[in-house]
Design a protein around this motif. Structure first.
Motif, PDB file in Angstrom:
ATOM      1  N   ALA A  48       0.825  -1.217   0.000  1.00 12.77           N
ATOM      2  CA  ALA A  48       0.000   0.000   0.000  1.00 12.77           C
ATOM      3  C   ALA A  48       0.852   1.257   0.000  1.00 12.77           C
ATOM      4  CB  ALA A  48      -0.936   0.007   1.206  1.00 12.77           C
ATOM      5  N   GLU A  49       2.045   1.173   0.543  1.00 13.84           N
ATOM      6  CA  GLU A  49       2.909   2.349   0.604  1.00 13.84           C
ATOM      7  C   GLU A  49       3.460   2.745  -0.768  1.00 13.84           C
ATOM      8  OE1 GLU A  49       5.902   1.515   3.461  1.00 13.84           O
ATOM      9  OE2 GLU A  49       4.509   1.438   5.167  1.00 13.84           O
ATOM     10  N   ALA A  50       3.332   1.851  -1.746  1.00 15.79           N
ATOM     11  CA  ALA A  50       3.904   2.126  -3.078  1.00 15.79           C
ATOM     12  C   ALA A  50       2.843   2.155  -4.175  1.00 15.79           C
ATOM     13  CB  ALA A  50       4.957   1.074  -3.395  1.00 15.79           C
ATOM     14  N   VAL A  51       1.579   2.341  -3.801  1.00 10.47           N
ATOM     15  CA  VAL A  51       0.521   2.367  -4.818  1.00 10.47           C
ATOM     16  C   VAL A  51       0.673   3.628  -5.671  1.00 10.47           C
ATOM     17  CG1 VAL A  51      -1.973   2.516  -5.202  1.00 10.47           C
ATOM     18  CG2 VAL A  51      -1.062   1.020  -3.403  1.00 10.47           C
ATOM     19  N   PRO A  52       0.719   3.494  -6.997  1.00 12.18           N
ATOM     20  CA  PRO A  52       0.870   4.686  -7.855  1.00 12.18           C
ATOM     21  C   PRO A  52      -0.445   5.450  -7.951  1.00 12.18           C
ATOM     22  CG  PRO A  52       0.599   2.735  -9.209  1.00 12.18           C
ATOM     23  CD  PRO A  52       0.698   2.248  -7.794  1.00 12.18           C
ATOM     24  N   PRO A  53      -0.400   6.707  -8.378  1.00 16.82           N
ATOM     25  CA  PRO A  53      -1.635   7.468  -8.556  1.00 16.82           C
ATOM     26  C   PRO A  53      -2.613   6.720  -9.460  1.00 16.82           C
ATOM     27  CG  PRO A  53       0.268   8.909  -8.753  1.00 16.82           C
ATOM     28  CD  PRO A  53       0.798   7.514  -8.692  1.00 16.82           C
ATOM     29  N   GLY A  54      -3.857   6.659  -9.008  1.00 15.98           N
ATOM     30  CA  GLY A  54      -4.878   5.972  -9.779  1.00 15.98           C
ATOM     31  C   GLY A  54      -4.875   4.470  -9.613  1.00 15.98           C
ATOM     32  N   GLY A  55      -4.024   3.947  -8.742  1.00 13.60           N
ATOM     33  CA  GLY A  55      -3.898   2.498  -8.619  1.00 13.60           C
ATOM     34  C   GLY A  55      -4.573   1.891  -7.414  1.00 13.60           C
ATOM     35  N   ALA A  56      -5.397   2.654  -6.698  1.00 11.40           N
ATOM     36  CA  ALA A  56      -5.970   2.140  -5.447  1.00 11.40           C
ATOM     37  C   ALA A  56      -6.889   0.954  -5.672  1.00 11.40           C
ATOM     38  CB  ALA A  56      -6.716   3.261  -4.714  1.00 11.40           C
ATOM     39  N   ALA A  57      -7.792   1.055  -6.658  1.00 13.36           N
ATOM     40  CA  ALA A  57      -8.739  -0.040  -6.889  1.00 13.36           C
ATOM     41  C   ALA A  57      -7.995  -1.323  -7.256  1.00 13.36           C
ATOM     42  CB  ALA A  57      -9.734   0.349  -7.972  1.00 13.36           C
ATOM     43  N   ALA A  58      -7.006  -1.213  -8.139  1.00  8.37           N
ATOM     44  CA  ALA A  58      -6.225  -2.388  -8.533  1.00  8.37           C
ATOM     45  C   ALA A  58      -5.468  -2.964  -7.339  1.00  8.37           C
ATOM     46  CB  ALA A  58      -5.260  -2.026  -9.648  1.00  8.37           C
ATOM     47  N   PHE A  59      -4.984  -2.098  -6.457  1.00  7.64           N
ATOM     48  CA  PHE A  59      -4.290  -2.576  -5.255  1.00  7.64           C
ATOM     49  C   PHE A  59      -5.211  -3.428  -4.398  1.00  7.64           C
ATOM     50  CE2 PHE A  59      -4.163  -1.688  -0.676  1.00  7.64           C
ATOM     51  CZ  PHE A  59      -3.043  -2.422  -0.333  1.00  7.64           C
TER      52      PHE A  59
END
Length: 313
Positions: A48-59
């Motif tokens: 979670a500390e390295a999720v790129p912008p716009g990547g929350a749902a995919a995470f």
């Protein structure tokens, strides 16, 4: 693929990026907890500390598996704002108390405490100007006290007496004062505001439970109070749950409705708090924040809901 097998059809819902910061707060608490409790979450928290912008749902889809908890009920709560002082006088006459030591003082009911049962014990934290506001502060469990010099005293839940909680809304329904379908915090306040003072005070005493507080230092004014998990609550994203069913710290996907306009709410929320009335699989209490709008939403919210628990793969 987002919205794939097992995921709700409307996944990921509103602004999944807004769930990352409260999730990382959950991770901090999980990291500081017992090792066996923290281990299942460790890899997801690190990712979670390295999720790129716009990547929350995919995470969330990559690291978690949804488990349907069914259809249930979601209510709302908020952080009240009161007027008060650190010494009595000038209209500030209603005391707010710290938790008494173990013993007979914890056995006093609301009536005995309001009659002066705790006087002389040095337990007063502040005095406020409205007994109804003080009562609802206890229902919510935390609040902000605006002091005459401009400072704000943040109070958090410290404990309660030994008596069971009885909703005064139930009493008003039973006596026919408010119809069941019209019951809300706003309806209770309206009734208390028009009832004779003695009758209003008697109704409050029908709930023998009494909540005690502790000062909370160093909280960011832009965050909510400290929940059961031990982290500040996030408006619209922190959910109180039945911790016997839903592990504290876990993300969930919530489907419900806005109590003010009926618009759908579909979003990732975090299990970061508990409540005495929150029991069952698909039962939650959504934290709305502080201020008048939060109070309005929380007071009216009693909405059908579906909940999906997201557990680490």
């Amino acid at each position: 693929m987002l919205g794939g097998a097992g995921w709700p059809a409307d996944w990921p819902g509103e602004a999944p990026e807004a769930a990352l910061a409260p999730f990382l707060r959950s991770c901090e608490a999980l990291h500081d907890g017992p090792p066996d409790f923290a281990a299942p979450w460790a890899k997801a928290c690190a990712a979670a500390e390295a999720v790129p912008p716009g990547g929350a749902a995919a995470f969330f889809e990559r690291w978690f598996m949804p488990h349907a908890l069914g259809e249930g009920l979601v209510t709302g709560y908020y952080e009240p704002e009161l007027r008060g002082a650190e010494v009595p006088g000038g209209g500030y006459a209603v005391p707010l108390f710290a938790l008494p030591p173990e013993g007979p003082l914890r056995l006093l009911d609301r009536g005995a405490i309001e009659a002066g049962g705790l006087e002389g014990q040095g337990l007063e934290l502040a005095w406020v100007d409205d007994p109804v506001d003080a009562f609802f502060l206890q229902i919510q469990g935390s609040g902000r006290i605006g002091l005459p010099d401009g400072r704000v005293l943040r109070l958090g839940y410290a404990g309660r007496n030994a008596h069971p909680y009885r909703p005064i809304g139930r009493s008003l329904i039973e006596r026919g004062a408010i119809a069941r379908e019209a019951m809300s915090m706003q309806a209770i306040r309206a009734w208390l505001g028009t009832a004779p003072p003695g009758e209003a005070a008697a109704l409050l005493r029908e709930n023998p439970a009494y909540v005690f507080f502790r000062p909370i230092e160093g909280l960011d004014p832009a965050t909510g109070p400290i929940g059961t998990l031990g982290v500040p609550l996030t408006p619209g994203r922190s959910l109180a749950v039945d911790a016997g069913i839903v592990p504290l710290g876990a993300p969930l996907f919530l489907e419900t409705r806005n109590p003010l306009d009926g618009h759908p709410i579909r979003r990732i929320v975090l299990a970061q708090d508990t409540g005495g009335a929150i029991r069952g699989m698909a039962r939650g209490d959504l934290f709305w924040g502080w201020g008048a709008e939060a109070a309005a939403r929380a007071g009216l919210m009693r909405e059908p809901a579906r909940l999906f628990l997201l557990l680490p793969r």
